[in-house]
Design a protein around this motif. Structure first.
Motif, PDB file in Angstrom:
ATOM      1  N   VAL A  74       0.851  -1.188   0.000  1.00 29.14           N
ATOM      2  CA  VAL A  74       0.000   0.000   0.000  1.00 29.14           C
ATOM      3  C   VAL A  74       0.884   1.235   0.000  1.00 29.14           C
ATOM      4  CG1 VAL A  74      -1.648   1.345   1.377  1.00 29.14           C
ATOM      5  CG2 VAL A  74      -1.914  -1.125   1.187  1.00 29.14           C
ATOM      6  N   TYR A  75       0.518   2.194  -0.842  1.00 28.76           N
ATOM      7  CA  TYR A  75       1.110   3.545  -0.790  1.00 28.76           C
ATOM      8  C   TYR A  75       0.044   4.430  -0.185  1.00 28.76           C
ATOM      9  CZ  TYR A  75       2.318   8.266  -1.952  1.00 28.76           C
ATOM     10  OH  TYR A  75       2.585   9.609  -1.838  1.00 28.76           O
ATOM     11  N   THR A  76       0.393   5.185   0.842  1.00 31.82           N
ATOM     12  CA  THR A  76      -0.588   6.060   1.459  1.00 31.82           C
ATOM     13  C   THR A  76      -0.017   7.454   1.691  1.00 31.82           C
ATOM     14  OG1 THR A  76      -2.196   6.270   3.249  1.00 31.82           O
ATOM     15  CG2 THR A  76      -0.063   5.348   3.816  1.00 31.82           C
ATOM     16  N   SER A  77      -0.899   8.410   1.592  1.00 30.77           N
ATOM     17  CA  SER A  77      -0.579   9.824   1.781  1.00 30.77           C
ATOM     18  C   SER A  77      -1.839  10.508   2.297  1.00 30.77           C
ATOM     19  CB  SER A  77      -0.159  10.423   0.432  1.00 30.77           C
ATOM     20  OG  SER A  77      -0.208  11.831   0.478  1.00 30.77           O
ATOM     21  N   PRO A  78      -1.691  11.654   2.953  1.00 35.61           N
ATOM     22  CA  PRO A  78      -2.878  12.349   3.440  1.00 35.61           C
ATOM     23  C   PRO A  78      -3.586  13.151   2.349  1.00 35.61           C
ATOM     24  CG  PRO A  78      -0.952  13.603   4.007  1.00 35.61           C
ATOM     25  CD  PRO A  78      -0.467  12.315   3.385  1.00 35.61           C
ATOM     26  N   THR A 133      -5.407  -7.665   8.502  1.00 35.09           N
ATOM     27  CA  THR A 133      -5.587  -6.836   7.316  1.00 35.09           C
ATOM     28  C   THR A 133      -4.657  -7.365   6.225  1.00 35.09           C
ATOM     29  OG1 THR A 133      -6.099  -4.924   8.685  1.00 35.09           O
ATOM     30  CG2 THR A 133      -5.483  -4.471   6.401  1.00 35.09           C
ATOM     31  N   PRO A 134      -5.174  -7.620   5.020  1.00 32.82           N
ATOM     32  CA  PRO A 134      -4.348  -8.219   3.970  1.00 32.82           C
ATOM     33  C   PRO A 134      -3.365  -7.228   3.335  1.00 32.82           C
ATOM     34  CG  PRO A 134      -6.550  -7.822   3.140  1.00 32.82           C
ATOM     35  CD  PRO A 134      -6.563  -7.451   4.599  1.00 32.82           C
ATOM     36  N   VAL A 135      -2.416  -6.777   4.133  1.00 35.10           N
ATOM     37  CA  VAL A 135      -1.383  -5.842   3.680  1.00 35.10           C
ATOM     38  C   VAL A 135      -0.045  -6.340   4.210  1.00 35.10           C
ATOM     39  CG1 VAL A 135      -0.508  -3.482   3.891  1.00 35.10           C
ATOM     40  CG2 VAL A 135      -2.962  -3.874   3.635  1.00 35.10           C
ATOM     41  N   HIS A 136       0.919  -6.491   3.317  1.00 29.83           N
ATOM     42  CA  HIS A 136       2.239  -6.988   3.719  1.00 29.83           C
ATOM     43  C   HIS A 136       3.276  -5.887   3.864  1.00 29.83           C
ATOM     44  CE1 HIS A 136       0.146 -10.479   2.018  1.00 29.83           C
ATOM     45  NE2 HIS A 136       0.776 -11.126   2.980  1.00 29.83           N
ATOM     46  N   SER A 137       3.117  -4.820   3.095  1.00 25.15           N
ATOM     47  CA  SER A 137       4.045  -3.690   3.221  1.00 25.15           C
ATOM     48  C   SER A 137       3.296  -2.396   2.980  1.00 25.15           C
ATOM     49  CB  SER A 137       5.231  -3.833   2.263  1.00 25.15           C
ATOM     50  OG  SER A 137       4.794  -3.900   0.928  1.00 25.15           O
ATOM     51  N   VAL A 138       3.771  -1.341   3.661  1.00 26.09           N
ATOM     52  CA  VAL A 138       3.106  -0.044   3.602  1.00 26.09           C
ATOM     53  C   VAL A 138       4.145   1.055   3.421  1.00 26.09           C
ATOM     54  CG1 VAL A 138       1.673   1.618   4.871  1.00 26.09           C
ATOM     55  CG2 VAL A 138       1.267  -0.838   5.147  1.00 26.09           C
ATOM     56  N   VAL A 139       3.882   1.920   2.448  1.00 24.54           N
ATOM     57  CA  VAL A 139       4.664   3.145   2.258  1.00 24.54           C
ATOM     58  C   VAL A 139       3.809   4.283   2.788  1.00 24.54           C
ATOM     59  CG1 VAL A 139       5.692   4.715   0.588  1.00 24.54           C
ATOM     60  CG2 VAL A 139       5.786   2.234   0.188  1.00 24.54           C
ATOM     61  N   MET A 140       4.274   4.944   3.828  1.00 26.78           N
ATOM     62  CA  MET A 140       3.548   6.091   4.386  1.00 26.78           C
ATOM     63  C   MET A 140       4.306   7.351   3.993  1.00 26.78           C
ATOM     64  SD  MET A 140       2.426   4.924   8.184  1.00 26.78           S
ATOM     65  CE  MET A 140       1.025   3.865   8.418  1.00 26.78           C
ATOM     66  N   ASP A 141       3.763   8.058   3.022  1.00 23.47           N
ATOM     67  CA  ASP A 141       4.375   9.293   2.541  1.00 23.47           C
ATOM     68  C   ASP A 141       3.845  10.475   3.356  1.00 23.47           C
ATOM     69  OD1 ASP A 141       5.917  10.966   0.995  1.00 23.47           O
ATOM     70  OD2 ASP A 141       4.905  10.505  -0.894  1.00 23.47           O
ATOM     71  N   GLU A 142       4.621  11.530   3.398  1.00 16.43           N
ATOM     72  CA  GLU A 142       4.246  12.729   4.159  1.00 16.43           C
ATOM     73  C   GLU A 142       4.053  12.379   5.636  1.00 16.43           C
ATOM     74  OE1 GLU A 142       4.312  15.683   2.655  1.00 16.43           O
ATOM     75  OE2 GLU A 142       4.609  14.809   0.673  1.00 16.43           O
ATOM     76  N   PHE A 143       4.960  11.559   6.154  1.00 16.93           N
ATOM     77  CA  PHE A 143       4.805  11.032   7.511  1.00 16.93           C
ATOM     78  C   PHE A 143       4.819  12.113   8.588  1.00 16.93           C
ATOM     79  CE2 PHE A 143       6.268   8.925  11.427  1.00 16.93           C
ATOM     80  CZ  PHE A 143       5.196   8.069  11.588  1.00 16.93           C
ATOM     81  N   HIS A 144       5.309  13.302   8.250  1.00 15.41           N
ATOM     82  CA  HIS A 144       5.316  14.369   9.257  1.00 15.41           C
ATOM     83  C   HIS A 144       3.901  14.713   9.744  1.00 15.41           C
ATOM     84  CE1 HIS A 144       5.352  16.137   5.201  1.00 15.41           C
ATOM     85  NE2 HIS A 144       4.473  16.985   5.703  1.00 15.41           N
ATOM     86  N   TYR A 145       2.869  14.271   9.017  1.00 12.20           N
ATOM     87  CA  TYR A 145       1.496  14.479   9.471  1.00 12.20           C
ATOM     88  C   TYR A 145       1.178  13.649  10.705  1.00 12.20           C
ATOM     89  CZ  TYR A 145      -0.143  17.337   5.597  1.00 12.20           C
ATOM     90  OH  TYR A 145      -0.340  18.359   4.720  1.00 12.20           O
ATOM     91  N   TYR A 146       2.048  12.738  11.071  1.00 12.22           N
ATOM     92  CA  TYR A 146       1.870  11.918  12.272  1.00 12.22           C
ATOM     93  C   TYR A 146       1.590  12.789  13.496  1.00 12.22           C
ATOM     94  CZ  TYR A 146       3.006   8.532  15.954  1.00 12.22           C
ATOM     95  OH  TYR A 146       2.950   7.710  17.047  1.00 12.22           O
TER      96      TYR A 146
END
Length: 172
Positions: A74-78, A133-146
């Protein structure tokens, strides 16, 4: 388009990825090399480098590894616009049949092995399916939103629930 070999050992996958970058004429920066090497060993990675320093190539490496292993990534971004941009970019890299997109507005090929989605979509999937959850790897972009008071939980939830997933956190 990148040719992804079928599941093979980490060294062979790494060699195939490096051969692809070489064929493109791309010379990786030291930070990219280190991050890619760590990802191919299965490590979680925090990549905090300036804009334009090649974080996207590192993310492609993780998607490549997952796809070759028959896993989902998964690629994710806000930001929906960034999710959409990455969707089209990854379609060009991996082929449209291998990439899907999910936002609050709709979904395209949501069962693809690579899915681009907003951070809230991934958080909701994690809350719905839990550790399975059927996800093996995750790219969290713009992580500073944490650290964002209103939206940070969209990053916190997957990090807490998706304990089996390999994670790449990226921020400029």
């Amino acid at each position: 388009m990148i040719e992804v070999p079928p599941q093979t050992d980490a060294d062979s996958l790494l060699e195939a990825f490096v051969a692809w970058t070489d064929a493109l004429g791309v010379v990786m920066y030291p930070a990219q090399e280190e991050a890619v090497l760590e990802l191919f060993t299965g490590a979680n990675v925090v990549l905090n480098t300036p804009t334009g320093s090649g974080k996207s190539l590192v993310a492609v490496a993780l998607h490549f590894r997952s796809l070759a292993r028959g896993e989902t990534s998964v690629y994710t971004s806000p930001i929906k616009a960034l999710v959409s941009e990455k969707f089209f970019s990854l379609c060009g890299t991996f082929g449209a049949e291998n990439v899907g997109m999910m936002t609050g507005d709709g979904a395209v090929n949501p069962d693809a092995p690579i899915v681009c989605c907003t951070a809230e979509i991934l958080a909701n999937r994690a809350l719905t399916h839990g550790v399975d959850t059927p996800v093996h790897s995750v790219v969290m972009d713009e992580f500073h939103y944490y650290s964002d008071r209103d939206r940070g939980t969209a990053w916190q939830v997957p990090l807490l629930i998706l304990e089996r997933a390999q994670i790449l956190l990226m921020s400029a």
